[in-house]
Motif scaffolding. Structure first.
Motif, PDB file in Angstrom:
ATOM      1  N   LEU A 191     -15.632 -11.999  30.955  1.00  8.84           N
ATOM      2  CA  LEU A 191     -15.138 -10.638  31.130  1.00  8.84           C
ATOM      3  C   LEU A 191     -13.642 -10.697  31.441  1.00  8.84           C
ATOM      4  CD1 LEU A 191     -17.961  -9.202  33.448  1.00  8.84           C
ATOM      5  CD2 LEU A 191     -17.670  -8.726  31.007  1.00  8.84           C
ATOM      6  N   THR A 192     -13.007  -9.540  31.417  1.00 12.38           N
ATOM      7  CA  THR A 192     -11.604  -9.498  31.828  1.00 12.38           C
ATOM      8  C   THR A 192     -11.528  -9.462  33.352  1.00 12.38           C
ATOM      9  OG1 THR A 192     -11.487  -7.086  31.815  1.00 12.38           O
ATOM     10  CG2 THR A 192     -11.024  -8.222  29.731  1.00 12.38           C
ATOM     11  N   GLU A 193     -10.399  -9.913  33.873  1.00 14.49           N
ATOM     12  CA  GLU A 193     -10.210  -9.893  35.329  1.00 14.49           C
ATOM     13  C   GLU A 193     -10.265  -8.467  35.860  1.00 14.49           C
ATOM     14  OE1 GLU A 193      -6.911 -11.464  38.610  1.00 14.49           O
ATOM     15  OE2 GLU A 193      -6.797 -12.093  36.503  1.00 14.49           O
ATOM     16  N   SER A 194      -9.732  -7.530  35.075  1.00 15.86           N
ATOM     17  CA  SER A 194      -9.740  -6.127  35.479  1.00 15.86           C
ATOM     18  C   SER A 194     -11.169  -5.585  35.563  1.00 15.86           C
ATOM     19  CB  SER A 194      -8.933  -5.294  34.475  1.00 15.86           C
ATOM     20  OG  SER A 194      -9.017  -3.923  34.775  1.00 15.86           O
ATOM     21  N   ALA A 195     -12.023  -5.981  34.598  1.00 16.38           N
ATOM     22  CA  ALA A 195     -13.409  -5.503  34.598  1.00 16.38           C
ATOM     23  C   ALA A 195     -14.153  -5.995  35.828  1.00 16.38           C
ATOM     24  CB  ALA A 195     -14.116  -5.971  33.330  1.00 16.38           C
ATOM     25  N   VAL A 196     -13.944  -7.264  36.185  1.00 15.31           N
ATOM     26  CA  VAL A 196     -14.610  -7.817  37.366  1.00 15.31           C
ATOM     27  C   VAL A 196     -14.108  -7.123  38.629  1.00 15.31           C
ATOM     28  CG1 VAL A 196     -14.912  -9.892  38.777  1.00 15.31           C
ATOM     29  CG2 VAL A 196     -15.059 -10.033  36.280  1.00 15.31           C
ATOM     30  N   SER A 197     -12.817  -6.889  38.704  1.00 14.95           N
ATOM     31  CA  SER A 197     -12.240  -6.219  39.871  1.00 14.95           C
ATOM     32  C   SER A 197     -12.822  -4.823  40.046  1.00 14.95           C
ATOM     33  CB  SER A 197     -10.716  -6.138  39.719  1.00 14.95           C
ATOM     34  OG  SER A 197     -10.147  -5.462  40.822  1.00 14.95           O
ATOM     35  N   HIS A 198     -12.978  -4.097  38.927  1.00 16.19           N
ATOM     36  CA  HIS A 198     -13.554  -2.755  38.995  1.00 16.19           C
ATOM     37  C   HIS A 198     -15.021  -2.802  39.426  1.00 16.19           C
ATOM     38  CE1 HIS A 198      -9.998  -1.384  36.634  1.00 16.19           C
ATOM     39  NE2 HIS A 198     -10.223  -0.257  37.298  1.00 16.19           N
ATOM     40  N   GLN A 199     -15.761  -3.804  38.976  1.00 18.00           N
ATOM     41  CA  GLN A 199     -17.172  -3.924  39.363  1.00 18.00           C
ATOM     42  C   GLN A 199     -17.306  -4.173  40.866  1.00 18.00           C
ATOM     43  OE1 GLN A 199     -18.635  -6.999  36.793  1.00 18.00           O
ATOM     44  NE2 GLN A 199     -18.860  -5.646  35.017  1.00 18.00           N
ATOM     45  N   ILE A 200     -16.438  -5.014  41.408  1.00 22.32           N
ATOM     46  CA  ILE A 200     -16.476  -5.279  42.848  1.00 22.32           C
ATOM     47  C   ILE A 200     -16.101  -4.017  43.622  1.00 22.32           C
ATOM     48  CG2 ILE A 200     -15.474  -6.623  44.733  1.00 22.32           C
ATOM     49  CD1 ILE A 200     -17.391  -8.166  42.869  1.00 22.32           C
ATOM     50  N   SER A 201     -15.105  -3.288  43.132  1.00 21.56           N
ATOM     51  CA  SER A 201     -14.696  -2.050  43.801  1.00 21.56           C
ATOM     52  C   SER A 201     -15.833  -1.034  43.803  1.00 21.56           C
ATOM     53  CB  SER A 201     -13.461  -1.458  43.104  1.00 21.56           C
ATOM     54  OG  SER A 201     -12.353  -2.325  43.229  1.00 21.56           O
ATOM     55  N   ARG A 202     -16.543  -0.921  42.670  1.00 19.81           N
ATOM     56  CA  ARG A 202     -17.671   0.021  42.600  1.00 19.81           C
ATOM     57  C   ARG A 202     -18.782  -0.398  43.555  1.00 19.81           C
ATOM     58  NH1 ARG A 202     -16.402   0.172  36.964  1.00 19.81           N
ATOM     59  NH2 ARG A 202     -17.952  -1.442  36.504  1.00 19.81           N
ATOM     60  N   LEU A 203     -19.025  -1.717  43.647  1.00 22.29           N
ATOM     61  CA  LEU A 203     -20.069  -2.210  44.540  1.00 22.29           C
ATOM     62  C   LEU A 203     -19.710  -1.912  45.998  1.00 22.29           C
ATOM     63  CD1 LEU A 203     -22.712  -3.789  44.894  1.00 22.29           C
ATOM     64  CD2 LEU A 203     -21.367  -5.901  44.883  1.00 22.29           C
ATOM     65  N   GLU A 204     -18.463  -2.169  46.370  1.00 20.51           N
ATOM     66  CA  GLU A 204     -18.024  -1.899  47.745  1.00 20.51           C
ATOM     67  C   GLU A 204     -18.092  -0.406  48.051  1.00 20.51           C
ATOM     68  OE1 GLU A 204     -14.946  -5.487  48.854  1.00 20.51           O
ATOM     69  OE2 GLU A 204     -14.162  -3.831  47.629  1.00 20.51           O
ATOM     70  N   ALA A 205     -17.743   0.419  47.060  1.00 20.44           N
ATOM     71  CA  ALA A 205     -17.801   1.868  47.270  1.00 20.44           C
ATOM     72  C   ALA A 205     -19.246   2.331  47.427  1.00 20.44           C
ATOM     73  CB  ALA A 205     -17.134   2.585  46.098  1.00 20.44           C
ATOM     74  N   GLN A 206     -20.145   1.766  46.632  1.00 21.53           N
ATOM     75  CA  GLN A 206     -21.555   2.154  46.714  1.00 21.53           C
ATOM     76  C   GLN A 206     -22.155   1.755  48.058  1.00 21.53           C
ATOM     77  OE1 GLN A 206     -24.005   0.514  43.598  1.00 21.53           O
ATOM     78  NE2 GLN A 206     -25.833   1.645  44.230  1.00 21.53           N
ATOM     79  N   LEU A 207     -21.788   0.555  48.544  1.00 18.10           N
ATOM     80  CA  LEU A 207     -22.320   0.071  49.822  1.00 18.10           C
ATOM     81  C   LEU A 207     -21.546   0.634  51.016  1.00 18.10           C
ATOM     82  CD1 LEU A 207     -22.848  -3.704  48.898  1.00 18.10           C
ATOM     83  CD2 LEU A 207     -24.592  -1.911  49.003  1.00 18.10           C
ATOM     84  N   ASP A 208     -20.366   1.174  50.715  1.00 17.11           N
ATOM     85  CA  ASP A 208     -19.475   1.702  51.755  1.00 17.11           C
ATOM     86  C   ASP A 208     -19.132   0.618  52.776  1.00 17.11           C
ATOM     87  OD1 ASP A 208     -17.892   3.569  53.023  1.00 17.11           O
ATOM     88  OD2 ASP A 208     -19.529   4.365  54.262  1.00 17.11           O
ATOM     89  N   ILE A 209     -18.791  -0.560  52.231  1.00 18.46           N
ATOM     90  CA  ILE A 209     -18.441  -1.685  53.095  1.00 18.46           C
ATOM     91  C   ILE A 209     -17.537  -2.637  52.323  1.00 18.46           C
ATOM     92  CG2 ILE A 209     -20.367  -3.199  52.473  1.00 18.46           C
ATOM     93  CD1 ILE A 209     -20.592  -3.841  55.495  1.00 18.46           C
ATOM     94  N   GLN A 210     -16.620  -3.283  53.024  1.00 18.91           N
ATOM     95  CA  GLN A 210     -15.731  -4.251  52.383  1.00 18.91           C
ATOM     96  C   GLN A 210     -16.427  -5.606  52.322  1.00 18.91           C
ATOM     97  OE1 GLN A 210     -11.871  -4.614  54.199  1.00 18.91           O
ATOM     98  NE2 GLN A 210     -11.210  -6.246  52.804  1.00 18.91           N
ATOM     99  N   LEU A 211     -16.488  -6.170  51.110  1.00 18.48           N
ATOM    100  CA  LEU A 211     -17.171  -7.447  50.907  1.00 18.48           C
ATOM    101  C   LEU A 211     -16.203  -8.622  50.859  1.00 18.48           C
ATOM    102  CD1 LEU A 211     -19.668  -6.255  48.140  1.00 18.48           C
ATOM    103  CD2 LEU A 211     -20.188  -6.676  50.553  1.00 18.48           C
ATOM    104  N   PHE A 212     -14.958  -8.357  50.434  1.00 21.59           N
ATOM    105  CA  PHE A 212     -13.970  -9.437  50.302  1.00 21.59           C
ATOM    106  C   PHE A 212     -12.685  -9.066  51.036  1.00 21.59           C
ATOM    107  CE2 PHE A 212     -16.554  -9.963  46.447  1.00 21.59           C
ATOM    108  CZ  PHE A 212     -16.844 -11.320  46.501  1.00 21.59           C
ATOM    109  N   GLU A 213     -12.039 -10.091  51.526  1.00 18.48           N
ATOM    110  CA  GLU A 213     -10.677  -9.952  52.023  1.00 18.48           C
ATOM    111  C   GLU A 213      -9.747 -10.600  51.008  1.00 18.48           C
ATOM    112  OE1 GLU A 213     -10.331 -11.677  55.853  1.00 18.48           O
ATOM    113  OE2 GLU A 213     -11.615 -10.193  56.839  1.00 18.48           O
ATOM    114  N   ARG A 214      -8.730  -9.873  50.590  1.00 18.28           N
ATOM    115  CA  ARG A 214      -7.787 -10.400  49.613  1.00 18.28           C
ATOM    116  C   ARG A 214      -6.768 -11.278  50.333  1.00 18.28           C
ATOM    117  NH1 ARG A 214     -11.588  -6.646  48.312  1.00 18.28           N
ATOM    118  NH2 ARG A 214     -11.461  -6.020  46.099  1.00 18.28           N
ATOM    119  N   THR A 215      -6.525 -12.467  49.800  1.00 20.79           N
ATOM    120  CA  THR A 215      -5.541 -13.393  50.359  1.00 20.79           C
ATOM    121  C   THR A 215      -4.531 -13.746  49.279  1.00 20.79           C
ATOM    122  OG1 THR A 215      -6.724 -15.417  49.755  1.00 20.79           O
ATOM    123  CG2 THR A 215      -7.359 -14.360  51.829  1.00 20.79           C
ATOM    124  N   ARG A 216      -3.509 -14.491  49.654  1.00 19.31           N
ATOM    125  CA  ARG A 216      -2.487 -14.886  48.678  1.00 19.31           C
ATOM    126  C   ARG A 216      -3.065 -15.835  47.632  1.00 19.31           C
ATOM    127  NH1 ARG A 216       2.810 -16.882  51.706  1.00 19.31           N
ATOM    128  NH2 ARG A 216       3.422 -17.089  49.515  1.00 19.31           N
TER     129      ARG A 216
END
Length: 289
Positions: free
Chosen positions: A29-54
């Motif tokens: 998949l594209t990196e953008s597609a995966v990022s959007h899927q994670i965002s949708r999952l976090e929004a659905q669960l209403d919880i942050q699953l990942f912390e973004r680091t450098r």
């Protein structure tokens, strides 16, 4: 509402690789597609699953707890899919005419199972023409001169029709001759093939008297069993009566007068890739004795 398996699969992949780029490459998949899927999952669960680091991403405490459940669940689903696929591939549904199934296939099918013990056989013996597309039949054995364009068709064998009887009655026929035997000894007629004797006589140039006595039975296997006990003269069909003749229970009494009936063919669907079990069965039955 449960999250989609697609979003959950992306979540597990990102958690494993700790980078969206590597996870996207793994999932094709594209990196953008995966990022959007994670965002949708976090929004659905209403919880942050990942912390973004450098360097990428890392699971939050909630993400680590969720990961343990999701990884196990996806493994169970994958195992279930594999089990169903394996069962489907190893289950072989066969449809065959009742007499062929009883007199030829049944005595030999143990040979196939011994060679391929992992293939589960489901054999339906029926004189009805099974619908391979609607009834889940993998292989059908049929008697016909027809060319079946809608199926893959493999020729199996011809049907040679010759008169047979018991060894004792055959000796009497040898003594009195065939012409006299036709007058004295009853013929056995298979009621499911009323014109069989007339067809044989026409094809071989033999003559059957108009007042010929026929003893009538309702099926081919009954006719052959009765002939083997001296009930009269019957018409055999090769290969159906081969075993009875090899055992010496039936004897051909006019072997040079054989008529050809419609041949046997093997049919299987051509609209999809055949199961491996179909190919194994076809190879076996074509070469079986």
């Amino acid at each position: 509402m449960l999250p989609s398996t697609q979003n959950l699969t992306s979540f597990v992949s990102v958690a494993h690789f700790k980078q969206f780029k590597l996870a996207a490459s793994h999932l094709n998949l594209t990196e953008s597609a995966v990022s959007h899927q994670i965002s949708r999952l976090e929004a659905q669960l209403d919880i942050q699953l990942f912390e973004r680091t450098r360097k990428g991403v890392m699971l939050t405490d909630a993400g680590r707890m969720f990961y343990g459940y999701v990884e196990k669940a996806l493994e169970e689903i994958e195992a279930g899919v594999a089990a169903i696929a394996q069962q489907h591939e190893t289950l072989l549904a066969i449809s065959a005419p009742r007499t062929f199934a009883a007199m030829w296939l049944a005595p030999r099918i143990s040979e196939f199972s011994a060679i391929h013990p992992n293939i589960e056989l489901q054999i339906t013996a029926t004189d009805r023409v099974s619908d391979l597309y609607r009834e889940g039949v993998d292989v059908a054995i049929r008697v016909s001169d027809r060319k079946w364009d809608e199926f893959e068709q493999v020729w199996l064998c011809e049907q040679d029709m010759t008169p047979v009887t018991s060894p004792e009655l055959a000796e009497r026929i040898a003594d009195i001759g065939w012409a006299q035997a036709v007058l004295e000894i009853p013929f056995i007629r298979n009621e499911t093939h009323q014109e069989e004797w007339e067809y044989w006589a026409t094809e071989t140039g033999q003559v059957i008297p108009e007042q010929k006595q026929f003893r009538k039975l309702q099926s081919y296997d009954l006719v052959q069993a009765a002939a083997a006990r001296g009930f009269g003269i019957a018409l055999s069909r090769k290969p159906l009566s081969e075993d009875l003749m090899q055992e010496g229970r039936l004897v051909r009494v006019l072997s040079d007068a054989a008529a050809q009936a419609a041949p046997y063919s093997i049919l299987f669907r051509k609209d999809r890739r055949p199961k491996a079990a179909v190919k194994l069965f076809v190879d076996w039955i074509v070469n079986a004795q």
